[in-house]
Design a protein around this motif. Structure first.
Motif, PDB file in Angstrom:
ATOM      1  N   VAL A  24       0.839  -1.207   0.000  1.00 25.37           N
ATOM      2  CA  VAL A  24       0.000   0.000   0.000  1.00 25.37           C
ATOM      3  C   VAL A  24       0.867   1.248   0.000  1.00 25.37           C
ATOM      4  N   TRP A  31      -2.689   3.479   4.909  1.00 27.99           N
ATOM      5  CA  TRP A  31      -3.280   2.465   5.788  1.00 27.99           C
ATOM      6  C   TRP A  31      -4.264   3.130   6.740  1.00 27.99           C
ATOM      7  N   ALA A  35      -7.996  -1.447   9.332  1.00 29.36           N
ATOM      8  CA  ALA A  35      -7.795  -2.154   8.063  1.00 29.36           C
ATOM      9  C   ALA A  35      -7.322  -3.587   8.291  1.00 29.36           C
ATOM     10  N   LEU A  55      -8.070   1.642   0.573  1.00 29.67           N
ATOM     11  CA  LEU A  55      -6.822   2.231   1.071  1.00 29.67           C
ATOM     12  C   LEU A  55      -6.078   3.021   0.004  1.00 29.67           C
TER      13      LEU A  55
END
Length: 215
Positions: A24, A31, A35, A55
């Protein structure tokens, strides 16, 4: 007997989490709170889409999944994250009961686990949530594993570590044993769905023997 993989037989929940966070960040995402917990139990198509859609990772879900799974497979080859007591416990249980794995991990990772541990002969069937309709907490992967064993789900036992896994096995109508993940402990309402909470996977054979003696 049906085993979860991540968190029950392999100390991999934290590793999945770290690899997803890295991908990510590398793809300009961010983030978000909750999550990690939201993705526990998701199938590969579900969590890879979550990384992109929720995200903000700037890549396709397919590319995200391929990258994370490739990195996880490398870890299984170089330093397999097998939990203590996992392999002997599966062997002991498989001597007494037909045994399966029902996991949110992709088939490649399940196969890497079986190859690394040499448990391929003991595990009669192995199902990934990628191969069924939905990931945990839906019961699909557990129902498919029971079908692979030729067993009535109501006569199966499952062992899980996470809230989504406990809910999935309970929804499938199975007797559920919990070995809570110390890094991501399930809430009390999920533990309330279980037959017994165990302090370690090594206690499972005795717990199954006790279950068999119950009226």
């Amino acid at each position: 007997m049906i085993f979860d993989l991540d968190g029950v037989l392999a100390d991999s929940e934290q590793l999945w989490d770290r690899l997803r966070r890295e991908v990510v960040a590398a793809h300009s995402g961010s983030w978000g709170p909750g999550a990690t917990e939201a993705m526990m139990g998701m199938s590969t198509p579900e969590w890879s889409a979550y990384l992109v859609e929720q995200l903000g990772a700037r890549a396709t879900p397919e590319d995200i999944a391929e990258h994370v799974i490739e990195r996880m497979a490398e870890h299984y080859t170089a330093d397999p994250p097998i939990l203590p007591d996992a392999v002997p416990t599966v062997r002991t249980v498989a001597e007494r009961y037909p045994t399966a794995i029902a996991s949110s991990a992709p088939p490649r990772i399940i196969r890497a686990f079986l190859d690394t541990t040499g448990l391929g002969e003991q595990v009669g069937t192995a199902v990934s949530s990628e191969q069924v309709g939905a990931g945990k907490p839906a019961p699909d992967v557990y129902l498919e594993a029971a079908a692979g064993l030729g067993a009535d789900p109501a006569r199966c036992a499952a062992v899980e570590d996470s809230a989504s896994g406990l809910r999935a096995a309970a929804a499938a109508g199975m007797t559920v044993f919990a070995v809570p993940n110390p890094h991501f402990p399930p809430p009390e309402e999920a533990l309330a769905l279980t037959h017994r909470v165990l302090r370690g996977i090594a206690r499972l054979p005795d717990a199954l023997a006790d279950l068999a003696e119950e009226p």
